[in-house]
Write a protein that holds these residues in place. Sequence first.
Motif, short mmCIF file in Angstrom:
data_model
loop_
_atom_site.label_atom_id
_atom_site.label_comp_id
_atom_site.label_asym_id
_atom_site.label_seq_id
_atom_site.Cartn_x
_atom_site.Cartn_y
_atom_site.Cartn_z
N PHE A 60 0.83 -1.21 0.00
CA PHE A 60 0.00 0.00 0.00
C PHE A 60 0.87 1.27 0.00
O PHE A 60 0.33 2.38 0.00
CB PHE A 60 -0.91 0.01 1.22
CG PHE A 60 -1.94 -1.08 1.22
CD1 PHE A 60 -3.22 -0.85 0.73
CD2 PHE A 60 -1.63 -2.35 1.70
CE1 PHE A 60 -4.18 -1.86 0.73
CE2 PHE A 60 -2.58 -3.36 1.70
CZ PHE A 60 -3.85 -3.12 1.21
N GLY A 61 2.19 1.11 0.04
CA GLY A 61 3.09 2.25 0.04
C GLY A 61 3.78 2.52 1.36
O GLY A 61 4.67 3.37 1.43
N GLY A 62 3.36 1.84 2.41
CA GLY A 62 3.93 2.09 3.72
C GLY A 62 5.27 1.41 3.92
O GLY A 62 5.76 0.67 3.06
N ASN A 63 5.88 1.66 5.08
CA ASN A 63 7.18 1.08 5.43
C ASN A 63 6.99 0.20 6.65
O ASN A 63 6.59 0.69 7.72
CB ASN A 63 8.19 2.20 5.72
CG ASN A 63 9.59 1.68 5.94
OD1 ASN A 63 9.80 0.53 6.32
ND2 ASN A 63 10.57 2.54 5.72
N LYS A 64 7.26 -1.08 6.53
CA LYS A 64 7.04 -1.99 7.66
C LYS A 64 8.00 -1.73 8.80
O LYS A 64 7.79 -2.23 9.91
CB LYS A 64 7.13 -3.44 7.20
CG LYS A 64 8.49 -3.88 6.72
CD LYS A 64 8.42 -5.32 6.22
CE LYS A 64 9.76 -5.82 5.71
NZ LYS A 64 9.64 -7.21 5.18
N ARG A 65 9.05 -0.94 8.56
CA ARG A 65 9.96 -0.56 9.64
C ARG A 65 9.48 0.71 10.35
O ARG A 65 10.18 1.24 11.21
CB ARG A 65 11.38 -0.39 9.10
CG ARG A 65 12.07 -1.72 8.83
CD ARG A 65 13.39 -1.56 8.13
NE ARG A 65 13.21 -1.14 6.74
CZ ARG A 65 12.95 -1.97 5.74
NH1 ARG A 65 12.81 -3.27 5.98
NH2 ARG A 65 12.82 -1.53 4.51
N LYS A 66 8.29 1.17 10.00
CA LYS A 66 7.65 2.30 10.67
C LYS A 66 6.26 1.88 11.12
O LYS A 66 5.25 2.46 10.74
CB LYS A 66 7.57 3.51 9.72
CG LYS A 66 8.92 4.03 9.25
CD LYS A 66 8.76 5.23 8.33
CE LYS A 66 10.12 5.76 7.88
NZ LYS A 66 9.98 6.94 6.98
N LEU A 67 6.24 0.86 11.96
CA LEU A 67 4.98 0.25 12.37
C LEU A 67 4.78 0.45 13.87
O LEU A 67 5.60 0.02 14.68
CB LEU A 67 4.98 -1.24 12.03
CG LEU A 67 3.66 -1.99 12.11
CD1 LEU A 67 2.59 -1.34 11.24
CD2 LEU A 67 3.86 -3.44 11.67
N PHE A 68 3.68 1.11 14.23
CA PHE A 68 3.35 1.43 15.61
C PHE A 68 2.08 0.69 16.01
O PHE A 68 1.16 0.53 15.20
CB PHE A 68 3.16 2.94 15.78
CG PHE A 68 4.38 3.74 15.46
CD1 PHE A 68 5.26 4.13 16.45
CD2 PHE A 68 4.67 4.10 14.14
CE1 PHE A 68 6.40 4.87 16.16
CE2 PHE A 68 5.82 4.84 13.83
CZ PHE A 68 6.68 5.22 14.84
N VAL A 69 2.00 0.26 17.26
CA VAL A 69 0.88 -0.54 17.74
C VAL A 69 0.22 0.19 18.90
O VAL A 69 0.91 0.61 19.84
CB VAL A 69 1.33 -1.94 18.19
CG1 VAL A 69 0.13 -2.80 18.55
CG2 VAL A 69 2.17 -2.61 17.10
N SER A 70 -1.10 0.33 18.83
CA SER A 70 -1.81 1.05 19.89
C SER A 70 -3.21 0.48 20.05
O SER A 70 -3.67 -0.35 19.26
CB SER A 70 -1.88 2.55 19.55
OG SER A 70 -2.43 3.29 20.62
N GLY A 71 -3.88 0.93 21.08
CA GLY A 71 -5.25 0.54 21.35
C GLY A 71 -5.67 1.09 22.69
O GLY A 71 -4.83 1.48 23.51
N HIS A 72 -6.97 1.15 22.91
CA HIS A 72 -7.50 1.70 24.15
C HIS A 72 -8.16 0.62 24.98
O HIS A 72 -8.89 -0.23 24.45
CB HIS A 72 -8.52 2.81 23.84
CG HIS A 72 -9.24 3.31 25.04
ND1 HIS A 72 -10.62 3.25 25.18
CD2 HIS A 72 -8.78 3.89 26.19
CE1 HIS A 72 -10.96 3.77 26.35
NE2 HIS A 72 -9.86 4.15 26.97
N SER A 73 -7.88 0.62 26.27
CA SER A 73 -8.52 -0.29 27.23
C SER A 73 -8.20 -1.74 26.85
O SER A 73 -7.06 -2.15 26.93
CB SER A 73 -10.03 -0.01 27.29
OG SER A 73 -10.59 -0.59 28.44
N ALA A 74 -9.20 -2.52 26.43
CA ALA A 74 -8.90 -3.89 26.00
C ALA A 74 -7.89 -3.89 24.86
O ALA A 74 -7.02 -4.77 24.78
CB ALA A 74 -10.17 -4.61 25.57
N GLY A 75 -8.00 -2.88 23.98
CA GLY A 75 -7.02 -2.76 22.91
C GLY A 75 -5.64 -2.43 23.42
O GLY A 75 -4.63 -2.84 22.84
#
Length: 276
Positions: A127-142
């Motif tokens: 899709f054009g992104g860089n897999k070395r610029k991958l951030f993970v987040s979520g709220h509460s259960a996430g």
Amino acid sequence: MKKIKTLSCLIFVCTMGTVPTVLFAQTTYETKSDIAYISTNETDAYRKERCKLDMYYPQGATDFPTIVWFHGGGLTGGNKSIPTLLQEQGVAVVAVNYRLSPKATHPAYIEDAAEALAWVYDHIEAFGGNKRKLFVSGHSAGGYLSLILALDKHYLAQHGLDADQLTAYFPISGQTVTHFTIRAERQLRKGIPVIDEYAPVWHARKDTAPIFLITGNRDLEMADRLEENALLYSVLKNQGNTVTQLYELDGCDHGTVVDPALCIMLNRIRKWKYEK
């Protein structure tokens, strides 16, 4: 621990020059919905229903960062959506659905989250992104799902991915002891913390990707949520971990902490020193 004091936590964090500048001016964004992140040979009807994600990304851009977002809902409810504050910020956002209790039980939802994250790592560059610029987040259960994937490496390892390869994790108001829904599934006492293999703190270790623990104010948050995150922060520090930070946002409760936390994350992503 960093304690950010606010009159209104949203006003403080999202003004005063801290909102990230858009990385790609006049960019059109596209959303692809309900992408299955599991095998096309899957036969389980509930997995086929829930194991989908939405991808929001800047068209025509390349090398952009990506945020994988796990929704909240106590592991018993909720649905994927792209947070408004993450839109048109020059980043891709991947919102993930996963199986829910009681129709599924532990560790099903953790396994789904791991499979979704591995799918993004394997496909984002298409899709054009860089897999070395991958951030993970979520709220509460996430936030809990983000943390357990960051610290218990075996879930991502099952998909050939090292949790420490990812750029950083930003769990928002996540539990660091065993999640209360997992305790309920096991018929354990309500309100009594448990630390075992399903607790992120059980897997505390020195060498992790950077982790930014963010909660609301200790007097406004869900019971023990700040204290749990402070415990994890302390245990990690005592393990020699130097890449974890803890933020307590004054003026924010469990719900209102989300938008200012997203602003903190976006600001960090804008300033990140990526490896070449």
